[in-house]
Each structure stands twice: as C-alpha cells, then as structure tokens.
Design an enzyme around this catalytic site. Sequence first.
Site, PDB file in Angstrom:
ATOM      1  N   CYS A  87      -3.864   3.571  -8.724  1.00  0.00           N
ATOM      2  CA  CYS A  87      -2.781   3.616  -7.742  1.00  0.00           C
ATOM      3  C   CYS A  87      -2.309   2.179  -7.520  1.00  0.00           C
ATOM      4  CB  CYS A  87      -3.327   4.214  -6.445  1.00  0.00           C
ATOM      5  SG  CYS A  87      -2.165   4.150  -5.074  1.00  0.00           S
ATOM      6  N   CYS A 200       4.450   2.863 -10.204  1.00  0.00           N
ATOM      7  CA  CYS A 200       3.701   3.849  -9.416  1.00  0.00           C
ATOM      8  C   CYS A 200       3.168   4.863 -10.420  1.00  0.00           C
ATOM      9  CB  CYS A 200       4.634   4.528  -8.413  1.00  0.00           C
ATOM     10  SG  CYS A 200       3.927   6.006  -7.637  1.00  0.00           S
TER      11      CYS A 200
HETATM   12  N1  DGL Z   1       0.569   6.713  -7.176  1.00  0.00           N
HETATM   13  C1  DGL Z   1       0.603   5.685  -6.211  1.00  0.00           C
HETATM   14  C2  DGL Z   1       0.994   4.338  -6.761  1.00  0.00           C
HETATM   15  O1  DGL Z   1       0.747   4.088  -7.925  1.00  0.00           O
HETATM   16  C3  DGL Z   1       1.002   5.951  -4.809  1.00  0.00           C
HETATM   17  C4  DGL Z   1       2.188   6.787  -4.528  1.00  0.00           C
HETATM   18  C5  DGL Z   1       2.218   7.110  -3.065  1.00  0.00           C
HETATM   19  O2  DGL Z   1       1.278   7.748  -2.602  1.00  0.00           O
HETATM   20  O3  DGL Z   1       3.166   6.693  -2.383  1.00  0.00           O
HETATM   21  O4  DGL Z   1       1.496   3.497  -6.066  1.00  0.00           O
END
Ligand code: DGL
Length: 285
Positions: A87, A200
């Site tokens: 993440c 993301c």
């Molecule tokens: N998948 C996550 C990232 O890479 C977070 C997305 C979220 O929960 O806003 O930032």
Amino acid sequence: MSSRYGRNESLIMLSASGPIGVFDSGVGGLSVLRHIRAQLPDEDLIYFADSGHAPYGSKSEAFVIDRSFRIADFLLSQKIKALVVACNTATAMAIHLLRDKYPDLPIVGVEPGLKPAAAKTITGIVGVMATERTLSSNKFHVLHQTLNDRTGVHFIMQPCPGMADLIEHAELDSEPIHALVRRYLTPLLEQKADTVVLGCTHYPFVRHVIEKIAAESGCPDLRIIDTGYAVARQLTHLLDIYAIRRGKTDCASAMQAYTSGDPKTIGHLIARLLQTTMPVAYISL
Ligand code: DGL
C-alpha cells in the site's frame, strides 16, 4: 515487548518455513501479491485486507499508522518471516516506524515508480495518480524533489479520491469507474504527459480502463508504470540476504486471507482479481 510505537524488544525468529505477510487497506495489495506468487511460488502467503477501514487515502496519518501497527502485530502473531506493505499510503505514513519497531524483520514497501517513469518518458512530463495522503506525504515529497532535481522531469500530481473505493466495490469496468478515470487522466494527457505512474496498488486493476481512455484521447502509446513486479523482486532479494527463502517442497504452498471487512465480498473479489481462491476469515483488530 515495548509500547505500540516503541521498539519491539522480543526476538523475532525468522524461519524459512514461515509465511510472508502482505497487507493493504483492501484488495489493492493483491496487485502486488500476484507478482509475489509468480516470483516465489513456493512461499506461503498471508494477505490482510483492511477493508473495514478502507480507504486509507483520505484518513489521517495517525489513523493509517495505527492500522499499520495493528496489522503488523497480527501478522507477526502468525509467525511471518517478512512483511510487505502493499500500500503506497501506508508505506508513506508508517514504514519507517514499522522498521524502527521491528528492526529484525525484513520489510518491503511500495512507493510510486517515479524513477522508472523518469527513465521512460520522452516528453519529460509524467503524471502521478495516487491517493491524497500519499501525494501530501513527506516521503513522497522527498522522492519527487530528488527525481526532479536529478532528471529535470516534470511530475504532475493527480490525487484520485474515490478511485480505490470504487475498485474496492468491484467496479472494474462500470460507467462510474470510466467517468472517474476520465476525470483524473484527461488533465494529465492535456498537459502532454506521455507516462503515468500508478501510485496506488488498487489502480493496476483498472489499467485496461486507463489504456482505453488514453487511446480514445489520442494517446494509444501512453506508458503506464506499475511497481508490483519490482516489489516482488526486492522481496526475493531480501529473503536471499536473510537466507530465509523457502526451497522447493513436496507440498503445495498455501495462501490465506484475513479481512476486517466482509469475508464473502473479499473472497469474491480475490476470485475475480486473481482468478484463484483462498480461505478468507474475518478479524476485527
Ligand atoms: N491501495 C492503497 C495505496 O496503494 C490505498 C488506497 C486507499 O485505501 O485509499 O495507496
């Protein structure tokens, strides 16, 4: 054991037979997990989808840090030998604190691929699609400044509120996801970006939508940067350094998922996104 944010004084025993823990605010980290599975097919994997608390991108820094610690503590209770923060948002907010608390644990994070993008762009203009929280973080600011000074590439930041949330709700090809991608991508293309960074881990699951809209907008050759492969390669490298890479075994490797959301929904999403199944259990943390 010390306080939640302090250093963990108890010895973490890293065993080659232990699983690798991977987590994200939801299903986005599966875009990293699929590369880990492809590059390290003999490893057992435990995935934690914090869907009960997603999205992280609009939450406070303190909230994301607290969730990251709770999840890391849980995964350690499952005897993981390495942790992948799949993440960008949690990496930006918490990875330095996790490394401080667990100095013995190999920890790999994800950050927007500005470096590969700078190497690929021809126009010298790169769009960065990410959460608001990632783009406003100090870690990202330093990365951006360094790359900009070193390469002269102009990076255009594009926060994408709502996009991870739609993907979390299995909107992978719907009219709302097309409309949102169009809204965020169009200004980047209009400013002559020829390369777009997926900052993301949810976004690789709508790469086909990004490609379609780019082609419709007269940019069929848009370069798209996803760092999932590089993260899995870095994990492999760390396992080798620590000498804890699992050798070939007779029994098949196992995958288990946990979620703070609805396990049935996450199970369906896993099947759809990875074309595979794994047991999913609820845990509140
Ligand atoms: N998948 C996550 C990232 O890479 C977070 C997305 C979220 O929960 O806003 O930032």
